[in-house]
Design a protein around this motif. Structure first.
Motif, mmCIF file in Angstrom:
data_model
loop_
_atom_site.group_PDB
_atom_site.id
_atom_site.type_symbol
_atom_site.label_atom_id
_atom_site.label_comp_id
_atom_site.label_asym_id
_atom_site.label_seq_id
_atom_site.Cartn_x
_atom_site.Cartn_y
_atom_site.Cartn_z
ATOM 1 N N ALA A 1 0.807 -0.938 -0.054
ATOM 2 C CA ALA A 1 0.041 0.188 -0.039
ATOM 3 C C ALA A 1 0.801 1.289 -0.077
ATOM 4 O O ALA A 1 2.149 1.106 0.518
ATOM 5 C CB ALA A 1 -0.785 0.043 1.238
ATOM 6 N N VAL A 2 0.369 2.307 -0.617
ATOM 7 C CA VAL A 2 0.925 3.554 -0.634
ATOM 8 C C VAL A 2 0.317 4.508 0.636
ATOM 9 O O VAL A 2 0.967 5.443 0.892
ATOM 10 C CB VAL A 2 0.772 4.416 -2.056
ATOM 11 C CG1 VAL A 2 1.524 3.703 -2.875
ATOM 12 C CG2 VAL A 2 -0.623 4.536 -2.218
ATOM 13 N N GLU A 3 -0.639 4.201 1.274
ATOM 14 C CA GLU A 3 -1.317 4.720 2.332
ATOM 15 C C GLU A 3 -2.243 3.738 3.049
ATOM 16 O O GLU A 3 -2.515 2.615 2.401
ATOM 17 C CB GLU A 3 -2.119 5.946 2.054
ATOM 18 C CG GLU A 3 -3.542 5.663 1.252
ATOM 19 C CD GLU A 3 -4.536 6.661 1.479
ATOM 20 O OE1 GLU A 3 -4.996 6.973 2.371
ATOM 21 O OE2 GLU A 3 -4.630 7.538 0.603
ATOM 22 N N GLY A 4 -2.438 3.910 4.418
ATOM 23 C CA GLY A 4 -3.333 3.067 4.819
ATOM 24 C C GLY A 4 -4.826 3.059 4.779
ATOM 25 O O GLY A 4 -5.818 2.478 5.481
ATOM 26 N N LEU B 1 0.878 -3.967 10.702
ATOM 27 C CA LEU B 1 0.291 -5.234 10.813
ATOM 28 C C LEU B 1 -1.223 -4.803 10.712
ATOM 29 O O LEU B 1 -1.660 -4.117 11.373
ATOM 30 C CB LEU B 1 0.441 -6.038 12.115
ATOM 31 C CG LEU B 1 1.904 -6.475 12.430
ATOM 32 C CD1 LEU B 1 1.868 -7.120 13.779
ATOM 33 C CD2 LEU B 1 2.206 -7.559 11.435
ATOM 34 N N SER B 2 -1.983 -5.685 10.066
ATOM 35 C CA SER B 2 -3.526 -5.512 10.178
ATOM 36 C C SER B 2 -4.204 -6.984 10.884
ATOM 37 O O SER B 2 -3.592 -7.938 10.180
ATOM 38 C CB SER B 2 -4.219 -5.320 8.819
ATOM 39 O OG SER B 2 -4.137 -4.343 8.285
ATOM 40 N N ARG C 1 -0.160 1.241 18.663
ATOM 41 C CA ARG C 1 1.031 0.627 18.692
ATOM 42 C C ARG C 1 1.278 -0.633 19.631
ATOM 43 O O ARG C 1 0.723 -0.633 20.620
ATOM 44 C CB ARG C 1 2.131 1.792 19.049
ATOM 45 C CG ARG C 1 1.884 2.791 17.858
ATOM 46 C CD ARG C 1 3.309 3.470 17.319
ATOM 47 N NE ARG C 1 3.001 4.377 16.348
ATOM 48 C CZ ARG C 1 3.511 4.084 15.151
ATOM 49 N NH1 ARG C 1 4.171 3.098 14.693
ATOM 50 N NH2 ARG C 1 3.320 5.132 14.164
ATOM 51 N N ASP C 2 1.862 -1.675 18.986
ATOM 52 C CA ASP C 2 2.077 -2.692 19.995
ATOM 53 C C ASP C 2 3.443 -2.163 20.835
ATOM 54 O O ASP C 2 3.841 -1.114 20.673
ATOM 55 C CB ASP C 2 2.480 -3.941 19.128
ATOM 56 C CG ASP C 2 3.603 -3.904 18.439
ATOM 57 O OD1 ASP C 2 4.692 -3.144 18.655
ATOM 58 O OD2 ASP C 2 3.975 -5.230 17.847
ATOM 59 N N PRO C 3 3.656 -3.313 21.814
ATOM 60 C CA PRO C 3 4.781 -2.815 22.517
ATOM 61 C C PRO C 3 6.023 -2.562 22.154
ATOM 62 O O PRO C 3 7.224 -1.962 22.427
ATOM 63 C CB PRO C 3 4.851 -3.822 23.527
ATOM 64 C CG PRO C 3 3.651 -4.618 23.437
ATOM 65 C CD PRO C 3 3.118 -4.369 21.964
ATOM 66 N N PHE C 4 5.958 -2.847 20.705
ATOM 67 C CA PHE C 4 7.606 -2.735 20.042
ATOM 68 C C PHE C 4 7.442 -1.396 19.032
ATOM 69 O O PHE C 4 8.399 -1.384 18.323
ATOM 70 C CB PHE C 4 7.895 -3.818 19.561
ATOM 71 C CG PHE C 4 7.846 -5.078 20.389
ATOM 72 C CD1 PHE C 4 8.540 -5.270 21.204
ATOM 73 C CD2 PHE C 4 6.810 -5.811 20.294
ATOM 74 C CE1 PHE C 4 8.399 -6.334 22.295
ATOM 75 C CE2 PHE C 4 6.593 -7.165 20.954
ATOM 76 C CZ PHE C 4 7.485 -7.165 22.013
ATOM 77 N N GLY C 5 6.481 -0.652 19.184
ATOM 78 C CA GLY C 5 6.233 0.736 18.244
ATOM 79 C C GLY C 5 5.774 0.229 16.942
ATOM 80 O O GLY C 5 5.654 1.114 16.041
ATOM 81 N N LEU D 1 2.794 0.029 14.202
ATOM 82 C CA LEU D 1 1.350 0.502 14.017
ATOM 83 C C LEU D 1 0.426 -0.894 13.669
ATOM 84 O O LEU D 1 0.634 -1.590 12.579
ATOM 85 C CB LEU D 1 1.232 1.437 12.857
ATOM 86 C CG LEU D 1 0.121 2.103 12.624
ATOM 87 C CD1 LEU D 1 -0.061 3.038 14.019
ATOM 88 C CD2 LEU D 1 0.336 3.276 11.677
ATOM 89 N N VAL D 2 -0.293 -1.139 14.389
ATOM 90 C CA VAL D 2 -1.379 -2.070 14.342
ATOM 91 C C VAL D 2 -2.809 -1.878 13.994
ATOM 92 O O VAL D 2 -3.348 -1.022 14.665
ATOM 93 C CB VAL D 2 -1.184 -3.128 15.568
ATOM 94 C CG1 VAL D 2 -2.147 -4.276 15.119
ATOM 95 C CG2 VAL D 2 0.043 -3.693 15.577
#
Length: 124
Positions: free
Chosen positions: A53-56, A65-66, A103-107, A109-110
């Protein structure tokens, strides 16, 4: 040749930090733990996918992650109770999903999402 699984690997200095997010909030089970790698999975029958993707969508950043869930509102409640900042949403998108970003604990983006059923669409 058939792709059987797609596995997302996330680099982390403290793999134990994953459990509160991936197990406690998302309900995934630890299916492998070698001390240097821990793998979370679900018993649900899933379909491997890779998105480019070029954007979300809706002008958002592309998530790392999705994760599709059966109850977005329940996961949202757990995220809020855990004090995790919501970076986008919750939003009902024109392409038929309800979602939010954290954000998950590791930064990473989910994108937590669920497809909208016909009855949910009728109640909008």
């Amino acid at each position: 040749m058939v792709v059987k699984r797609i596995i997302a690997n996330i680099a982390a200095s403290d793999i134990q930090a994953a459990k509160p997010f991936y197990h406690d909030i998302l309900g995934m089970d630890v299916v492998m733990d070698h001390g240097w790698i821990v793998t979370f999975a679900t018993k649900a029958n899933t379909t491997p996918q890779v998105s480019i993707a070029v954007e979300g969508g809706s002008g958002t950043a592309v998530p790392d992650l999705s994760i599709e869930v059966d109850d977005v509102e329940d996961v949202h409640r757990k995220v809020v109770q855990a004090g995790i900042a919501i970076e986008y949403g919750p939003a009902t998108e024109p392409w038929g999903v309800r979602r939010f970003y954290v954000r998950d604990p590791f930064g990473r983006l989910v994108n937590i999402l669920g497809h909208i059923t016909d009855s949910q669409a009728d109640s909008r």
